[in-house]
Scaffold this active site. Structure first.
Site, PDB file in Angstrom:
ATOM      1  CB  THR A  87      72.242   9.508 -12.523  1.00 59.98           C
ATOM      2  OG1 THR A  87      72.853  10.674 -11.972  1.00 59.98           O
ATOM      3  CG2 THR A  87      71.001   9.903 -13.293  1.00 59.98           C
ATOM      4  CE  LYS A 162      71.644  13.833 -12.760  1.00 58.86           C
ATOM      5  NZ  LYS A 162      72.855  14.559 -12.574  1.00 58.86           N
ATOM      6  CE  LYS A 237      73.200   6.845 -15.798  1.00 60.73           C
ATOM      7  NZ  LYS A 237      74.120   6.725 -14.683  1.00 60.73           N
TER       8      LYS A 237
HETATM    9  P1  NAD Z   1      82.608   6.157 -13.062  1.00 64.94           P
HETATM   10  O1  NAD Z   1      82.422   5.141 -14.133  1.00 64.94           O
HETATM   11  O2  NAD Z   1      83.836   6.992 -13.048  1.00 64.94           O
HETATM   12  O3  NAD Z   1      82.477   5.454 -11.610  1.00 64.94           O
HETATM   13  C1  NAD Z   1      81.674   4.342 -11.330  1.00 64.94           C
HETATM   14  C2  NAD Z   1      82.507   3.365 -10.519  1.00 64.94           C
HETATM   15  O4  NAD Z   1      81.699   2.261 -10.122  1.00 64.94           O
HETATM   16  C3  NAD Z   1      83.678   2.789 -11.316  1.00 64.94           C
HETATM   17  O5  NAD Z   1      84.898   3.060 -10.634  1.00 64.94           O
HETATM   18  C4  NAD Z   1      83.371   1.297 -11.390  1.00 64.94           C
HETATM   19  O6  NAD Z   1      84.537   0.463 -11.366  1.00 64.94           O
HETATM   20  C5  NAD Z   1      82.521   1.101 -10.148  1.00 64.94           C
HETATM   21  N1  NAD Z   1      81.697  -0.099 -10.210  1.00 64.94           N
HETATM   22  C6  NAD Z   1      80.968  -0.581 -11.236  1.00 64.94           C
HETATM   23  N2  NAD Z   1      80.341  -1.714 -10.887  1.00 64.94           N
HETATM   24  C7  NAD Z   1      80.676  -1.961  -9.595  1.00 64.94           C
HETATM   25  C8  NAD Z   1      80.341  -2.978  -8.673  1.00 64.94           C
HETATM   26  N3  NAD Z   1      79.513  -3.979  -9.021  1.00 64.94           N
HETATM   27  N4  NAD Z   1      80.874  -2.909  -7.438  1.00 64.94           N
HETATM   28  C9  NAD Z   1      81.704  -1.898  -7.084  1.00 64.94           C
HETATM   29  N5  NAD Z   1      82.049  -0.888  -7.908  1.00 64.94           N
HETATM   30  C10 NAD Z   1      81.540  -0.937  -9.151  1.00 64.94           C
HETATM   31  O7  NAD Z   1      81.310   7.081 -13.120  1.00 64.94           O
HETATM   32  P2  NAD Z   1      81.100   8.520 -12.426  1.00 64.94           P
HETATM   33  O8  NAD Z   1      81.375   9.576 -13.419  1.00 64.94           O
HETATM   34  O9  NAD Z   1      81.796   8.526 -11.116  1.00 64.94           O
HETATM   35  O10 NAD Z   1      79.515   8.513 -12.223  1.00 64.94           O
HETATM   36  C11 NAD Z   1      78.896   7.798 -11.179  1.00 64.94           C
HETATM   37  C12 NAD Z   1      77.421   8.120 -11.166  1.00 64.94           C
HETATM   38  O11 NAD Z   1      77.241   9.527 -11.001  1.00 64.94           O
HETATM   39  C13 NAD Z   1      76.679   7.746 -12.452  1.00 64.94           C
HETATM   40  O12 NAD Z   1      75.419   7.226 -12.114  1.00 64.94           O
HETATM   41  C14 NAD Z   1      76.574   9.060 -13.190  1.00 64.94           C
HETATM   42  O13 NAD Z   1      75.461   9.114 -14.051  1.00 64.94           O
HETATM   43  C15 NAD Z   1      76.435  10.034 -12.044  1.00 64.94           C
HETATM   44  N6  NAD Z   1      76.863  11.406 -12.346  1.00 64.94           N
HETATM   45  C16 NAD Z   1      78.056  11.632 -12.973  1.00 64.94           C
HETATM   46  C17 NAD Z   1      78.442  12.935 -13.246  1.00 64.94           C
HETATM   47  C18 NAD Z   1      79.757  13.231 -13.932  1.00 64.94           C
HETATM   48  O14 NAD Z   1      79.944  14.379 -14.364  1.00 64.94           O
HETATM   49  N7  NAD Z   1      80.678  12.290 -14.045  1.00 64.94           N
HETATM   50  C19 NAD Z   1      77.605  14.010 -12.896  1.00 64.94           C
HETATM   51  C20 NAD Z   1      76.410  13.751 -12.210  1.00 64.94           C
HETATM   52  C21 NAD Z   1      76.054  12.432 -11.947  1.00 64.94           C
END
Ligand code: NAD
Length: 290
Positions: A87, A162, A237
């Site tokens: 997102t 979204k 966010k």
């Molecule tokens: P998260 O923080 O668990 O995962 C993100 C991952 O990206 C982390 O493991 C981090 O180490 C990695 N990362 C960061 N910078 C990086 C880079 N430069 N290179 C490689 N890896 C890198 O977050 P999440 O909960 O998995 O969410 C991911 C996305 O999905 C977000 O944009 C969030 O808004 C969206 N989202 C999350 C949910 C939820 O319920 N968790 C629901 C819908 C959408």
């Protein structure tokens, strides 16, 4: 299919595992050390992307997406698909898609709804922006990771869908919670409140499927001490992204603006960080008008 997967966090990890379980060859990369079932871990984002037919990104925000795109776009094979499921802000989604298409790639923005449970269960909903060609190529992967993929139009439109959806969700959750708090003060039993509203014109997903009152309605994070679920931090966010987009597009969104301010106060000024976004109810419960 050979798939690269960058960002193996709470969402990306299980999504990558589901692709591997379905028989795809998945090479992943994350900034931190991770072990993900079925996924070969590469030493860099470039290495994970090289030779893949589709590269999926699942990253925290638009700035990080832009940084990762700078790394992987030059490494990707012509005609392959850059599929961003994070997102992010609409501008970053469109900028990265333009960058990918200028390099001879196909690009999709495909943020998800359904949370960690949906990622694990392969029941996510994808809201997708990009060309018909790109959508058709990625469709079999959406079918594995999710239950529904809606093609919303050109690049950026997935993110637009979204944030509009989640603006409604944030506003509706607040309305549901403040109505419960008012009902309490008027001496109206919560079960009676639920029985009426869930079958009347005030019904909504937040009332009927995700009721913020413990012990009332279906099982929800309220029944689990408001452990997320969908964290208030993530709602904040998304509400901020909606207001950033509204400002850029000169759209009048007073309710979205109020919801963003309230979740900011809850998460950053009070004790909302790390709680489910439905914990707005105990917040209102404790307060008066002053
Ligand atoms: P998260 O923080 O668990 O995962 C993100 C991952 O990206 C982390 O493991 C981090 O180490 C990695 N990362 C960061 N910078 C990086 C880079 N430069 N290179 C490689 N890896 C890198 O977050 P999440 O909960 O998995 O969410 C991911 C996305 O999905 C977000 O944009 C969030 O808004 C969206 N989202 C999350 C949910 C939820 O319920 N968790 C629901 C819908 C959408």
């Amino acid at each position: 299919m050979k798939i690269g997967f960058i960002g193996l966090g709470n969402m990306g990890g299980p999504m990558a595992t589901n692709l591997a379980k379905a028989g795809h060859e998945v090479t992943g990369f994350d900034m931190v050390d991770v072990a993900v079932e079925g996924v070969t871990i590469a030493k860099s984002a470039e290495e994970a992307a090289a030779g893949a037919e589709v590269v999926i990104t699942m990253l925290p925000n638009g700035q990080i997406l832009r940084t990762v795109a700078d790394q992987i776009v030059p490494a990707m094979a012509s005609g392959s698909v850059l599929l961003d499921c994070s997102t992010v802000d609409v501008d970053s989604a469109r900028a990265v898609a333009d960058q990918a298409m200028a390099a001879g790639l196909l690009a999709l923005d495909a943020p998800v709804s359904g949370g960690i449970g949906g990622a694990q269960g392969g029941t996510l909903t994808f809201m997708v922006g990009g060309s018909e060609d790109a959508f058709a190529k990625a469709k079999p992967l959406f079918d594995i990771m999710g239950q529904k993929a809606v093609h919303c139009g050109p690049s950026g439109n997935g993110q637009a869908a979204k944030i509009c959806n989640n603006m409604i969700l944030g506003v509706t959750m607040i309305a549901t919670c403040e109505a419960f708090a008012l009902a309490d003060k008027l001496g109206l039993d919560r079960q009676a409140m639920f029985d009426v509203v869930s079958t009347s014109s005030g019904y909504s997903w937040t009332m009927n499927a995700y009721c913020p009152a413990p012990g009332v309605g279906p099982q929800s994070p309220a029944d689990n001490g408001y452990k997320p679920g969908f964290a208030a931090d993530l709602m904040l966010k998304d509400l901020r992204l909606s207001q950033q987009a509204a400002e850029a597009a000169d759209a009048d969104t007073p309710m979205g603006q109020a919801a963003a301010a309230l979740y900011a106060q809850f998460v950053e000024g009070e004790d909302g960080a790390g709680k489910d976004f439905s914990a707005m109810l105990p917040r209102f419960e404790k307060r008066g008008r002053g």
